[in-house]
Each structure stands twice: as C-alpha cells, then as structure tokens.
Design a protein around this motif. Structure first.
Motif, PDB file in Angstrom:
ATOM      1  N   ALA A 164     -28.945  64.608 -20.972  1.00 51.72           N
ATOM      2  CA  ALA A 164     -29.405  64.883 -19.606  1.00 51.72           C
ATOM      3  C   ALA A 164     -30.334  66.096 -19.539  1.00 51.72           C
ATOM      4  O   ALA A 164     -31.144  66.207 -18.630  1.00 51.72           O
ATOM      5  N   THR A 165     -30.188  66.991 -20.497  1.00 55.84           N
ATOM      6  CA  THR A 165     -31.015  68.205 -20.513  1.00 55.84           C
ATOM      7  C   THR A 165     -31.777  68.242 -21.837  1.00 55.84           C
ATOM      8  O   THR A 165     -31.884  67.230 -22.507  1.00 55.84           O
ATOM      9  N   LYS A 166     -32.235  69.436 -22.203  1.00 53.91           N
ATOM     10  CA  LYS A 166     -32.937  69.556 -23.493  1.00 53.91           C
ATOM     11  C   LYS A 166     -31.985  69.403 -24.673  1.00 53.91           C
ATOM     12  O   LYS A 166     -32.412  69.203 -25.809  1.00 53.91           O
ATOM     13  N   VAL A 167     -30.695  69.505 -24.405  1.00 52.96           N
ATOM     14  CA  VAL A 167     -29.707  69.398 -25.479  1.00 52.96           C
ATOM     15  C   VAL A 167     -29.490  67.926 -25.830  1.00 52.96           C
ATOM     16  O   VAL A 167     -29.325  67.090 -24.949  1.00 52.96           O
ATOM     17  N   CYS A 168     -29.504  67.645 -27.131  1.00 52.32           N
ATOM     18  CA  CYS A 168     -29.200  66.286 -27.585  1.00 52.32           C
ATOM     19  C   CYS A 168     -27.826  66.338 -28.239  1.00 52.32           C
ATOM     20  O   CYS A 168     -27.652  66.988 -29.272  1.00 52.32           O
ATOM     21  N   ALA A 169     -26.831  65.720 -27.600  1.00 50.95           N
ATOM     22  CA  ALA A 169     -25.450  65.907 -28.039  1.00 50.95           C
ATOM     23  C   ALA A 169     -24.720  64.587 -28.204  1.00 50.95           C
ATOM     24  O   ALA A 169     -24.767  63.724 -27.325  1.00 50.95           O
ATOM     25  N   VAL A 170     -24.036  64.455 -29.345  1.00 49.28           N
ATOM     26  CA  VAL A 170     -23.178  63.294 -29.576  1.00 49.28           C
ATOM     27  C   VAL A 170     -21.845  63.800 -30.139  1.00 49.28           C
ATOM     28  O   VAL A 170     -21.807  64.812 -30.835  1.00 49.28           O
ATOM     29  N   ALA A 171     -20.755  63.123 -29.801  1.00 50.96           N
ATOM     30  CA  ALA A 171     -19.444  63.583 -30.273  1.00 50.96           C
ATOM     31  C   ALA A 171     -18.446  62.444 -30.288  1.00 50.96           C
ATOM     32  O   ALA A 171     -18.602  61.441 -29.586  1.00 50.96           O
ATOM     33  N   LEU A 172     -17.421  62.629 -31.100  1.00 47.99           N
ATOM     34  CA  LEU A 172     -16.327  61.666 -31.182  1.00 47.99           C
ATOM     35  C   LEU A 172     -15.012  62.349 -30.867  1.00 47.99           C
ATOM     36  O   LEU A 172     -14.763  63.475 -31.317  1.00 47.99           O
ATOM     37  N   CYS A 173     -14.159  61.685 -30.072  1.00 51.84           N
ATOM     38  CA  CYS A 173     -12.806  62.195 -29.907  1.00 51.84           C
ATOM     39  C   CYS A 173     -11.838  61.015 -29.943  1.00 51.84           C
ATOM     40  O   CYS A 173     -12.231  59.866 -29.701  1.00 51.84           O
ATOM     41  N   ARG A 174     -10.599  61.306 -30.314  1.00 50.86           N
ATOM     42  CA  ARG A 174      -9.585  60.258 -30.295  1.00 50.86           C
ATOM     43  C   ARG A 174      -8.438  60.763 -29.440  1.00 50.86           C
ATOM     44  O   ARG A 174      -7.888  61.831 -29.699  1.00 50.86           O
TER      45      ARG A 174
ATOM     46  N   GLY B 129      -6.642  62.794 -27.020  1.00 52.94           N
ATOM     47  CA  GLY B 129      -7.010  64.130 -26.541  1.00 52.94           C
ATOM     48  C   GLY B 129      -7.607  65.012 -27.625  1.00 52.94           C
ATOM     49  O   GLY B 129      -7.788  66.203 -27.435  1.00 52.94           O
ATOM     50  N   GLN B 130      -7.938  64.423 -28.754  1.00 47.77           N
ATOM     51  CA  GLN B 130      -8.293  65.213 -29.938  1.00 47.77           C
ATOM     52  C   GLN B 130      -9.795  65.191 -30.260  1.00 47.77           C
ATOM     53  O   GLN B 130     -10.323  64.136 -30.594  1.00 47.77           O
ATOM     54  N   PRO B 131     -10.472  66.340 -30.180  1.00 44.75           N
ATOM     55  CA  PRO B 131     -11.876  66.355 -30.602  1.00 44.75           C
ATOM     56  C   PRO B 131     -11.979  66.120 -32.102  1.00 44.75           C
ATOM     57  O   PRO B 131     -11.218  66.719 -32.869  1.00 44.75           O
ATOM     58  N   LEU B 132     -12.889  65.256 -32.522  1.00 39.24           N
ATOM     59  CA  LEU B 132     -13.031  64.969 -33.950  1.00 39.24           C
ATOM     60  C   LEU B 132     -14.310  65.544 -34.541  1.00 39.24           C
ATOM     61  O   LEU B 132     -14.299  66.144 -35.607  1.00 39.24           O
ATOM     62  N   ALA B 133     -15.407  65.325 -33.846  1.00 35.13           N
ATOM     63  CA  ALA B 133     -16.677  65.776 -34.407  1.00 35.13           C
ATOM     64  C   ALA B 133     -17.707  65.877 -33.299  1.00 35.13           C
ATOM     65  O   ALA B 133     -17.680  65.115 -32.348  1.00 35.13           O
ATOM     66  N   ALA B 134     -18.620  66.851 -33.459  1.00 34.29           N
ATOM     67  CA  ALA B 134     -19.689  66.995 -32.473  1.00 34.29           C
ATOM     68  C   ALA B 134     -20.959  67.407 -33.190  1.00 34.29           C
ATOM     69  O   ALA B 134     -20.920  68.131 -34.187  1.00 34.29           O
ATOM     70  N   TYR B 135     -22.076  66.911 -32.698  1.00 37.30           N
ATOM     71  CA  TYR B 135     -23.378  67.234 -33.280  1.00 37.30           C
ATOM     72  C   TYR B 135     -24.314  67.475 -32.107  1.00 37.30           C
ATOM     73  O   TYR B 135     -24.661  66.559 -31.384  1.00 37.30           O
TER      74      TYR B 135
END
Ligand code: ZN
Lengths: 235, 340
Positions: A9-19, A21-27
């Motif tokens: 939505a902004t200048k940030v390009c963000a992708v992430a995975l969670c399972r 309630g657990q955050p797994l990975a973010a880029y």
C-alpha cells in the motif's frame, strides 16, 4: 492456519508468513523499489528460505487500502491470483488498522496516518482493549494542518504512526511519534490481523475484493464539478 | 509420436479492455473473454487511466476464471501464461502483469511477457491458416502507424513509422473535434458511409523517399476546413468531411504499403491494430495489394480490437522459441515493436 500476508500500500514492499498466532517469516523492503518488479521475487525467496511449500498456504491476506492506488492494485492482483490458484480464501485488511496492529498497547489512542498527496493525509483512530483492536474513528482525509487539532480533541495520549515524517514538527505537544521500526506497514500484521478477521466467517472468496481507495479518480471529481457548474449556469 | 498439445493462457489489460483467452497450439481458440470499458469512458471523451486501472482490477480475475472455464482447461493443464507488458497505460498494464506473474508463480508455470503490437500482428495467423513469414504488416492503431516486415516468427524489422500523429490518433482527434462520441474511429467510419469521399480534397502527405508517415498536417487541414465553415456560419457537411478525411488517410496507407510491397517483393500483407477493423481500409488495401500482386490478410472483427487471443498466439511462438520472462517482469508503457 498457514497465512500469507502481502502489503504494497505504501513504498514498503512486505510479505510474511504466520501460522495460527505464530509469526514465521517476514521480508520487508523500504527502499523505494518498484513493487511490480520486486513483489513476486520476494514471495519466491520467502518460500525458498523457509522451505514452506506454497501449496500449503490456507489463507491469503492482503492490505487493501488506503494507500497508493497503483500499489494497492499490484498487491490485490497478486493476492487474488494466488488465492484463486490455490483455491484458498482471500481477506482484505484495512492498511491503517494493520498499522495500528503493529503496536499492541492499551491506554493510548493509536493514530495511523498515510500520505494522501498534496498535503493531505488518511487518518483513522484505533484503541486496544483486552487484547483486541477497536476502531475509534473511521478513516478520513485531513490536511496536515488539521491533524493536530483532531488528535488533541480526544484528550487522551495519542501515538501517531505511519507516514508522519513530513509533519512531525507541526504535531502538538502530547502527541508521540511511534518509533520508525513499528511505523511502517508490516506484512506480519496483515497476515495475523487477516487471520483474526477471517476466523469464524464463511469466506470462500478467491477474488472480488476492491481496493479501499476512499477517493474517486481526479477525472470523476472534475467531471462532477463540471456538471454542477453546468446545472448552476442553467438556473 | 505426435507432439504434445500446447495450451497458452493469454492476458491483456493495456488500455480499456480486460481480456483473457486460452489458445491451443497457437491456432485453436478455446476461449476469448473480453470485458470492455468503452461505456465507462465515453462520458469523459476518452480513456481515463485511473478509471481504466480500477476497472481492470475489478475484472481481471473473473475474466481469467471465465476464460479457463469456457475453454474447459484447468490451470494445471496450462503450459505457459502470456501477458501484455507494453505498450499501453502503465497502471492498466500493471494489473494484468501482476495477476499473470502471481498465476505463474503459484502454479509453477512459465511466464511470457508479450508486446501488445506484436500480438496484433499475430492475430493474423488465425485469419490466414496458411500465413507464414516473411510478410509485411501494416500496424495502425491509436498509438502506432508502422510498416513492419515479419521476417520469421521472432524477428521483426520496422521499415517506417509515423513521425507525429498515429492514424488512429488522427481519427480520434477529428472525431472529437466533430463532436462524435468515443471511440471516434468507428463513428467516423459510420458517418463516412453517408458522405462523398471526393467532396473535399484533403492533403495526402506522402513524404517521398521515406517509408514514414505524417498525419498531423492532414489533421490540421481537416480542423481548419471545419473551423473556416463555422466562422462563416455555414453548416459543416459532416458526412462528407468524414468520408474525405478517411479517404485521405486510407490513400496514404495503401500507397505506402504498395511501395514497400514492390520494394521487398513480399507477397502477403497483414493488417494489425485497432484501425484494422475499418472496412473501407480493408477493402482499399485488399485491392491495392492485388494491384501489386500481393494478398491482404486481416483479422476477424473481434480480433482487430484489443483481445487476449492475440497475446496467447504471440505467446505460443515465444514459448516455442524458449523466450520466457522472469518474475521481475515490469510494465513498459512505451515498449517498441521488436524490442523484448
Ligand atoms: Zn491494441
């Protein structure tokens, strides 16, 4: 529930995975690079690095706006095509709400803002109560000058986050700016919030969401103005 | 052993049509879905980029879904995903490109970025079953007027192009000046049917010694003619203006095509681009080509305007040639023909 989150939505390009309630990975990348070139390569690297099979994703969550019109469409087209391919439900989460989700602190008013161009800002207000995030004031477009007074009117400690950099100096005393690390959109928040909002709902949609533009296109606004003027000159 | 059938999913969103199609082996159209926005843009007198992009994102997945369903082909059975990445409106292109890349990624399918203009040229392979390169192509659209030699399935050589207004652009501008509704080209063509094409002698800019085109002088001449009558308070014979203007453009297009056919000795010429739907142009170019011993091939009406069949067909030949794109594929609004 394995959830993939996307925020462009902004200048940030963000992708992430969670399972669950657990955050797994973010880029996340905040270097002004084009989403169109970077988004799918970022997704590819997310899966390669985690070793997670993309076919195991159970839910697709995408930041739906407000934000850059083009950015929102890149994110949504990508999310829809993935949801459609994997036949998994798709949820759209409010970009401002996902920003507030970055700071799970009670007792303060969270004021995520995003640049709406030409001195305008998208603003909404949120508050955490007993571990849940509630909307206090729905999104509106305000000028940088109006912002301070709107926030003061609540007589509560306020934390602004998001794209506040241009107006930091004009914010009244008592308004705190959130640290930059939690100020930018986070795909983990999009994924976790999307999952929360999805639970308990009958949602089998792969596509059909619309970006939350808030504003119409300039051409439509001008056209409407012209019609009004014509109507006036007819009187 | 016979070769495996190749199924290409084509996606197109460069201007005001959202389209998807499945084509088998580059020749058999299994589906051709087009969601047009013409009515949405009409009140603005032309395509509004932001509105076009908004319509594309609304329609892209339903159109793709419908194309697969109508073709009765599952995504898993698709061999590659071909998508227009230019030229066109950047915001509009990005919707198709983003969806195509995500489909390719999620289904582990090859991605093929297609040049929209090359797509228009390749629509002709569905019109002339025996059409094979080399042949000449006259590309006439809102943004382009060019003579292009298709040397083989993947090599194109531009011999000439417009130095100012494209043919379709001249049509649109004159139509707008005459108060006709968007899109102007078909309106001029309709009006011209009721007019006398010899009524007004408009200039026919030939640029001797060059294969290039120039239509801005012709456009100005037409505008000056209309303006002159209006100044004198005389009625503008709209049908005659439309017919005479159209005849002038067609004359130039046909003569230039004839010269290149003679110079190259090519025996086939194809029409490509939005203006190729113009029946008067088709007829004049067919007889013009015959005069110099060549044959005209043009797409069926539905494949003259923007569609995804042509993108899938072009994609098929790129697939055969192992020309794939990676996930960094971006929209290129000013992509030139022959550049990939
Ligand atoms: Zn076209």
């Amino acid at each position: 529930m394995l959830t993939l989150g996307i925020d462009t939505a902004t200048k940030v390009c963000a992708v992430a995975l969670c399972r669950d309630g657990q955050p797994l990975a973010a880029y996340e990348i905040n270097m002004g690079m084009t989403h169109s070139e970077g988004l799918v390569p970022q997704l590819e690297q997310l899966f390669t690095r985690t070793g997670i099979n993309k076919r195991d994703i159970e839910l697709m969550s995408v930041s739906i706006g407000p934000g850059s019109f083009t950015g929102l469409r890149i994110g949504l087209a990508t999310a829809e095509a993935i949801a459609y391919s994997l036949q998994i439900p798709l949820v759209g989460v409010d970009t401002l709400k996902a920003l507030a989700y970055n700071i799970p602190v009670e007792g303060v008013l969270l004021a995520p803002i995003l640049d709406a161009q030409k001195g305008n800002y998208y603003l909404a207000l949120y508050e955490w109560k007993q571990g849940k995030l509630y909307e206090v004031e729905s999104v509106k477009v305000v000028t940088g000058g109006e912002l301070g007074n709107i926030l003061l009117a609540y007589m509560k400690p306020v934390v602004v986050l998001g794209e506040y950099a241009k107006i930091t100096d004009s914010l009244p005393a008592g308004v705190t700016c959130a640290p930059k690390t939690v100020s930018m959109p986070k795909a983990l928040s999009v994924a976790m919030l999307g999952m929360e909002e999805h639970l308990g709902k009958e949602n089998k949609k792969y596509f059909g969401l619309e970006p939350f533009y808030i504003r119409r296109s300039e051409a439509e606004e001008l056209w409407e103005q012209r019609q009004k003027n014509l109507a006036k000159s007819d009187e | 052993m016979s070769e495996k059938d190749i199924y290409i999913l084509g996606i197109e969103s460069s201007c005001d049509e959202t389209a998807a199609s499945v084509v088998k082996n580059g020749r058999e159209v299994l589906s051709n879905i087009i969601s047009t926005q013409i009515l949405v843009h009409r009140k603005f007198g032309g395509v509004v980029p932001e509105i076009a992009s908004r319509k594309h994102i609304e329609h892209i997945m339903p159109v793709i879904d419908e194309a697969l369903k109508q073709a009765n082909v599952e995504l898993a059975a698709i061999d590659a995903i071909a998508v227009t990445y230019g030229p066109g409106l950047v915001g509009a292109l990005l919707v198709g490109v983003s969806a195509a890349k995500a489909l390719a990624f999620a289904n582990d399918k090859p991605l093929i970025g297609v040049n929209h203009l090359e797509g228009h040229v390749f629509a002709n392979f569905l019109a002339g079953e025996d059409l094979k390169p080399p042949f000449l192509s006259l590309v006439v659209s809102g943004g382009h007027t060019s003579l292009l030699v298709v040397e083989d399935y993947n090599t194109f050589k531009s011999l000439g192009q417009t130095r100012d207004d494209a043919a379709g652009e001249a049509f649109d501008k004159i139509a707008r000046y005459m108060g006709l509704q968007y899109p102007g080209g078909p309106e001029i063509e309709k009006l011209a049917l009721q007019g006398n094409k010899k009524a007004i002698e408009f200039p026919r800019p030939m640029l001797p010694g060059s294969n290039d085109f120039s239509f801005s002088g012709l456009k100005s001449a037409v505008i000056n003619y209309i303006h002159g009558l209006e100044q004198k308070g005389e009625e503008v014979p709209k049908a005659d203006v439309a017919a005479s203007f159209q005849a002038a453009i067609i004359d130039v297009l046909v003569k230039k095509s004839q010269l290149v056919l003679q110079a190259t000795g090519l025996k086939n010429i194809v029409l490509a681009g939005g203006v190729s739907a113009n029946k008067a142009l088709q007829d004049a170019l067919a007889s013009g080509a015959a005069e110099v011993g060549a044959r005209l091939i043009h797409p069926t009406p539905i494949l003259c305007t923007d569609n995804a069949v042509m993108i899938a067909v072009r994609g098929y030949y790129m697939y055969k040639n192992n020309e794939f794109s990676d996930y960094t594929l971006n929209a290129n609004p000013s992509l030139q023909i022959g550049n990939r």
